[in-house]
Structure formats: C-alpha cells, structure tokens
Write a protein that holds these residues in place. Structure first.
Motif, short mmCIF file in Angstrom:
data_model
loop_
_atom_site.label_atom_id
_atom_site.label_comp_id
_atom_site.label_asym_id
_atom_site.label_seq_id
_atom_site.Cartn_x
_atom_site.Cartn_y
_atom_site.Cartn_z
N THR A 110 4.94 0.40 -10.19
CA THR A 110 5.07 1.70 -10.86
C THR A 110 4.56 2.83 -9.98
OG1 THR A 110 4.84 0.68 -13.04
CG2 THR A 110 4.28 3.03 -12.87
N GLY A 111 5.29 3.94 -9.96
CA GLY A 111 4.84 5.13 -9.25
C GLY A 111 4.93 5.05 -7.75
N SER A 112 5.72 4.14 -7.21
CA SER A 112 5.82 4.00 -5.75
C SER A 112 6.73 5.08 -5.15
CB SER A 112 6.40 2.62 -5.40
OG SER A 112 5.54 1.59 -5.85
N HIS A 113 6.47 5.40 -3.88
CA HIS A 113 7.30 6.32 -3.11
C HIS A 113 7.65 5.63 -1.80
CE1 HIS A 113 6.45 9.61 -5.91
NE2 HIS A 113 5.21 9.14 -5.93
N VAL A 114 8.89 5.23 -1.67
CA VAL A 114 9.33 4.45 -0.53
C VAL A 114 10.24 5.30 0.34
CG1 VAL A 114 10.47 2.32 0.22
CG2 VAL A 114 9.27 2.38 -1.98
N SER A 115 9.93 5.36 1.63
CA SER A 115 10.76 6.11 2.57
C SER A 115 11.01 5.26 3.80
CB SER A 115 10.07 7.42 2.98
OG SER A 115 8.89 7.13 3.72
N GLN A 116 11.94 5.69 4.64
CA GLN A 116 12.19 4.97 5.89
C GLN A 116 10.93 4.90 6.73
OE1 GLN A 116 15.73 7.04 7.50
NE2 GLN A 116 16.63 5.01 7.57
N ALA A 117 10.19 5.99 6.81
CA ALA A 117 8.98 6.02 7.64
C ALA A 117 7.96 4.99 7.16
CB ALA A 117 8.38 7.41 7.61
N SER A 118 7.78 4.87 5.85
CA SER A 118 6.79 3.92 5.33
C SER A 118 7.21 2.49 5.60
CB SER A 118 6.58 4.13 3.83
OG SER A 118 7.73 3.79 3.10
N LEU A 119 8.50 2.23 5.63
CA LEU A 119 8.98 0.86 5.85
C LEU A 119 8.93 0.45 7.32
CD1 LEU A 119 12.06 0.82 3.45
CD2 LEU A 119 9.88 -0.35 3.14
N GLN A 120 8.76 1.39 8.22
CA GLN A 120 8.76 1.07 9.64
C GLN A 120 7.37 0.77 10.19
OE1 GLN A 120 10.69 4.51 11.24
NE2 GLN A 120 12.74 3.85 10.61
N HIS A 121 6.32 0.90 9.38
CA HIS A 121 4.96 0.76 9.89
C HIS A 121 4.46 -0.68 9.92
CE1 HIS A 121 4.06 4.89 10.58
NE2 HIS A 121 4.39 5.24 9.34
#
Length: 321
Positions: free
Chosen positions: A300-311
């Motif tokens: 719940t309440g997550s914010h997923v972006s390309q930048a966050s997935l690349q770390h």
C-alpha cells in the motif's frame, strides 16, 4: 479519349476475366478442408454465430438508451426521452435476444446437447441483462465523473462522454462484462472488440473493474481477462495489465481461465507505458511510473519508478512508501 469504364472493360477482356470461377472452387475446397479438420458436419450449413454487425448496432442503441441526450439521436428533445429510451431498448433487446440465442445454440451443438430450452435461456439472460442497465448507468456516471475530475483539460462531463475514447471503451466493457457474467462470452467479447477496434483500448470482458475508472488518452491499453481493478483507479496510454506466463495441462495445452493478471487495489495510478505482469497485487494508493516493468507485488502507498527499479540487482528496486 476513351471513357474510364470502357478502359476498365477492355482491360478485363484482355486478361480473360478475373478467373472468379476457379477462385470460388479453390475457396470452396479450402473451406471443406477446414471443416473436415474441425470435424464440422453438414448440420453447420447455416450461419449460427453472433453477428459483429448486429452487435455493433445493438451496442450503439444501448449507448443511446443509457445517455439519450448525449449519445442518442441529434433531434431528440428532453420531453421525448422516455419514449425514445423505451422504443430503443425494446428494439435493441429483441435484437440482442437473437444474438444470445445463436451463441447458446452453437455451444449446445458443439457439446452434442439438446437445444430445446435455448430460447427460454436466451430470454432469461437478456431479461437479467436489461435489469442491470440502471445500475450500469450509475457505474458509468462514476466513470465519467472520475474522468472529468482527473483531467485538467476536461471542460465538462459532457465533453468527456462525447469525446474521450477511454469512456467509449469503458461503456462497451461494462455492457460486455454484464453479458460475460451471464454466460454469453462470445457476444460479450464481440462487443468489447468493437470498442477495441475504435479506440485501441483492449479490455477483456472478463476483467472485474470497480467504479470511478478512468483511462486517460487510452491508445494501447491492454487489460487481461482475470484482472481485478478496485475503485477510483486511473490508467494512462500504453499500459499493459497482462500475464507473465501461461500454465499448461499434462498434454501441453494452455489452461483457460486461470488467474494470471494483476490485481490493482483502490486509488492506484499507472502512468504511460507501464507493464504489470502476473498475478501480483498493487497496493491501495500506489503509483506506478511511466515505462516501468513490474512483475512483483508492491505494498500500500508505494511509488515505483524506473529510477527506483535500477538501484538493486535484478531490478527489484527500492520502492518509496
């Protein structure tokens, strides 16, 4: 100068005609081969499938009956609304009955079952569908309001209903979903595909979608059969809610109907180009950024972006909450 028609006739004569007789014979042979492969007997000699053309007219009539002053005839006056709606519904539902009867009869023949009660069953399905129309109007009002509130470019709810392809797709989806749950999936799929052809938005009628659903822009959106979408969810163009893999039975054939598409809880926003695959859950109030490729659940309440997935290794990503 020779007249164009005369030129065409001369060309036709010079090539000895189009060879239509031979083409007809070859097409006949091709149909015979297909029917033999499908084990179709001569009892299938009459067209027995629902008609896309008929269902397109039915869907347009139902849209007019649901929203008579905006999607009905251009010369309609408010004092004539009830008469128009009653007449249109009577015509559309009678036509729908014929299409439902065709699908039920076809299914019975494929299963080598008696079709004595097909007419009665078709009448029951269409009556049950008709009884759902007032509730569908309420759902669609919520969808239209969500589109108006969610798009700063929208000047009125009327503009949304008249112009937005996402609303056209959702109207057809809600009609199709009602029919799908009543047991006529082919009729439902045709109605959904009519909107798909017109808008580029592909919503399978088996998907379950809550009220206040808004697809902004819309082209390229795909929503799979077993998708579940909660209340007040917003999608942008080119979003895919698809399957990650397809399960097979012991013979290697694909299993039909297994849950394989995502669950989006209430208040989720998915931005343009995002791909969400598999039976995963996107928690309430989450936002999925543009062009994200997501194959695991997020809370719940997550914010997923390309930048966050690349770390992180493997693209697991740090998800902001």
């Amino acid at each position: 100068m020779r007249h164009p028609v005369a030129n065409s006739s001369l060309a036709y004569e010079q090539v000895g005609g189009w060879g239509v007789k031979g083409i007809v014979a070859e097409l006949h042979a091709a149909r015979d081969r297909w029917r033999a492969a499908q084990q179709r007997s001569l009892e299938f000699a009459v067209r027995e499938f629902p008609s896309r053309e008929a269902l397109k007219e039915i869907a347009e009539s139902l849209c007019g009956a649901l929203f008579p002053m905006r999607l009905g005839p251009p010369d309609l006056h408010q004092e004539g609304e009830d008469y128009y709606v009653g007449h249109t519904l009577d015509t559309a539902l009678n036509a729908l009955f014929q299409q439902v009867e065709l699908e039920l009869g076809y299914n019975r023949r494929l299963q080598c079952e008696e079709k004595n009660d097909v007419e009665t069953q078709a009448a029951e399905i269409v009556k049950a569908f008709a009884q759902q129309l007032p509730a569908l109007r309420g759902l669609l009002d919520a969808d239209v309001e969500a589109a108006y509130q969610g798009d700063p470019a929208a000047r009125s709810v009327d503009e949304v209903l008249l112009c937005y392809p996402g609303i056209l797709a959702v109207i057809h989806y809600r009609l199709a979903h009602a029919l799908y749950t009543l047991g006529v999936p082919l009729v439902a799929r045709i109605i959904a595909e009519i909107a798909h052809s017109a808008t580029g938005i592909d919503i399978h009628p088996g998907a379950r979608i809550g009220p206040g659903f808004f697809i902004d822009h819309g082209t390229g959106v795909v929503i799979g059969e077993t998708t579940i979408i909660g209340r007040n969810v917003r999608l942008y163009q080119a979003v895919t809610l698809g399957a990650k893999r397809f399960t097979q039975d012991e013979s290697g054939a694909l299993e039909k109907g297994a849950p394989r598409h995502p669950i989006l809880e209430d208040e989720v926003v998915v931005y343009a180009g995002a791909t969400i695959l598999g039976r995963i859950t996107i928690g309430r109030g989450s936002s999925i950024g543009g062009n994200v490729w997501l194959t695991r659940s997020v809370p719940t309440g997550s914010h997923v972006s390309q930048a966050s997935l690349q770390h992180e290794p493997g693209g697991a990503g740090r998800i902001r909450q």
